[in-house]
Design an enzyme around this catalytic site. Structure first.
Site, short mmCIF file in Angstrom:
data_model
loop_
_atom_site.label_atom_id
_atom_site.label_comp_id
_atom_site.label_asym_id
_atom_site.label_seq_id
_atom_site.Cartn_x
_atom_site.Cartn_y
_atom_site.Cartn_z
N PRO A 266 -3.12 -2.56 2.24
CA PRO A 266 -4.43 -2.77 2.42
C PRO A 266 -5.16 -1.50 1.68
O PRO A 266 -6.39 -1.85 1.12
CB PRO A 266 -4.93 -2.69 3.89
CG PRO A 266 -3.46 -3.23 4.77
CD PRO A 266 -2.64 -2.35 3.75
N TYR A 267 -4.84 -0.32 1.78
CA TYR A 267 -5.55 0.61 0.94
C TYR A 267 -5.77 0.29 -0.45
O TYR A 267 -6.85 0.22 -1.18
CB TYR A 267 -4.68 2.05 1.30
CG TYR A 267 -5.36 3.09 0.22
CD1 TYR A 267 -6.73 3.65 0.29
CD2 TYR A 267 -4.43 3.82 -0.43
CE1 TYR A 267 -7.24 4.56 -0.40
CE2 TYR A 267 -5.02 4.88 -1.19
CZ TYR A 267 -6.44 5.36 -1.19
OH TYR A 267 -6.83 6.21 -1.84
N GLY A 268 -4.49 0.14 -1.13
CA GLY A 268 -4.61 -0.33 -2.61
C GLY A 268 -5.35 -1.74 -2.87
O GLY A 268 -5.88 -1.95 -3.75
#
Length: 464
Positions: A266-268
């Site tokens: 989710p960060y990327g």
């Protein structure tokens, strides 16, 4: 209703507020200083934004101001020539002061940007990278505004910067949340920024897999808020902090800017969405955009003024360097390495570690090369991959402590090998990493950690 006009008939009143026990934070600046320099907003969610000096309303205002300035200066010259001795006390002495004021308030504001002294930047973040960027920009004589809600940023870092640069006209801190549209628009309406450096973001891969909505809101949604405010207030330059996590796990190394972006956490994914928004918006605007995709950041200010100090509850999600230092200091019993069965030389993940001083220099180069209607995308790394086992050995040597290491199963969302091809940023921005000795970068960071065992709390003696 917010006033989006950038031409105001009256100077803004000074505003300031403070957090309990903290320094005074200023919401306005001296009028003379306003006209003598550009202004930076750093969204650490450190921000750079270039003012649009070419619109038709400004052209008419500029013409009027020039004619008025010429008339008034001519009048001053006539008055001064009538003075028998300007250096002696006389009624004409006051007229000389008036002439100086006319220059500052009427002539100086219409000078082209190249003739002005520096740039006003908005730095959206008081975190690890953002605070180091603010320090460099201030040293380079830029005027910086830091905006942060301090959920991840450090008030202690802001205080250090304020001690080094006490003039509120040069450094301003605003406590605000980027998710608050009203607050963000108020910041832009009360300040005329030349550029925005957007650093503000939650940035832990492991945490993003456990709380993905937090990441999409904090990174993607909040970046939309920043873009809308920049568009509404005519701020034309954006330096955006992105990440190599947008590439996911590429099949081929090293990673170039043309490597397909297939994020696996989710960060990327949130960062890629933010990039896409910025690029799509820029297609129909004259905004100058630079997107910097970081690799793994380490190190600290070589002079020991700033360092990395994550909140205690976030340590388990933090950078490996922080965990190594915590183990060396005895804060935790040892270091936990997650994943030893990757398809790498020693089974542990391979990463490209970039020193924060080099990373900040890349931002400065990006700002200098930003051009209207252009989008620059650059990898910021050393071009060399190091395994986690190599990193741990370097950390042991840097700290002089035989750190206990426990090897565990993989962490969700991690990828085996990631390192950059930095040839594009060298070719186009003349940037290359200078601090490439892993052990030396860790030694620099260790000195700060050892003398700041409580982060930005009570400072410890180096010999304690």
């Amino acid at each position: 209703m917010l006033n989006y006009s950038r031409n105001r008939a009256h100077s803004k009143p000074n505003r300031s507020f403070s957090l309990e026990g903290g320094p005074s934070f200023h919401g306005a600046y001296d009028l003379t200083q306003k006209f003598c320099s550009f202004k930076f907003v750093m969204v650490f969610v450190s921000k750079l934004a270039a003012m649009d000096l070419a619109d038709s309303r400004r052209k008419s205002n500029v013409t009027g101001k020039v004619l008025m300035a010429i008339s008034l200066i001519t009048l001053c010259i006539i008055i001064l020539k009538r003075s028998p001795n300007f250096s002696s006390p006389s009624p004409y002495r006051f007229n000389g002061i008036i002439c100086k004021l006319i220059f500052h308030f009427f002539l100086f504001p219409v000078l082209p940007p190249s003739a002005r002294r520096n740039t006003r930047l908005s730095n959206w973040s008081a975190g690890y990278i953002g605070s180091h960027a603010a320090l460099r920009l201030l040293k380079d004589s830029h005027r910086v505004t830091i905006v942060d809600n301090l959920s991840r940023g450090n008030l202690g870092a802001v205080k250090v910067l304020q001690q080094l640069f006490p003039d509120p006209a040069q450094l301003q801190f605003i406590y605000a949340d980027l998710g608050d549209a009203k607050a963000v628009n108020k910041i832009f309406s009360e300040n005329e920024f030349d550029a925005v450096m957007h650093f503000a973001a939650v940035a832990y891969v492991g945490e993003s897999t456990m709380d993905p909505l937090r990441y999409y809101h904090n990174i993607t949604s909040n970046t939309l808020m920043v873009l809308k405010a920049m568009a509404a207030h005519g701020v034309k330059t954006l330096i955006y902090s992105s990440t190599c996590a947008t590439y996911g796990e590429p099949k081929k190394m090293p990673i170039t800017e043309g490597t397909p972006q297939v994020p696996i956490n989710p960060y990327g994914k949130a960062k890629k969405m933010a990039e896409d928004m910025i690029i799509d918006f820029s297609k129909n605007s004259d905004m100058a955009v630079m997107v910097l995709r970081y690799f793994n950041v380490i190190g600290s200010d070589p002079e020991g003024r700033l360092g990395e100090a994550p909140r205690p509850e976030l340590r388990e999600h933090g950078r490996i360097s922080g965990a190594c230092f915590d183990a060396a200091l005895g804060i935790i019993p040892g270091l936990k390495v997650k994943g030893t069965d990757y398809k790498t030389a020693d089974g542990t993940c391979v990463r490209d570690y970039i020193d924060v001083t080099d990373l900040v220099d890349a931002h400065v180069k990006a700002l200098a090369h930003a051009k209207p209607k252009k989008v620059g995308i650059y990898n910021v790394g050393t071009g060399k991959g190091r395994s986690v086992k190599e990193f741990v050995e370097a950390c042991k040597k840097a700290t002089g402590v035989d750190i206990k290491v426990e090897y565990l199963d993989r962490r969700p969302g991690d990828y085996a090998e990631v390192y950059s091809d930095p040839s594009k940023i060298l070719r186009e921005l003349n940037w290359t990493a200078q601090y490439t000795n892993l052990q030396e970068s860790l030694q620099t960071a260790w000195r700060w950690q050892k003398s700041h065992r409580n982060g930005y709390g009570t400072r410890m003696s180096l010999h304690s």
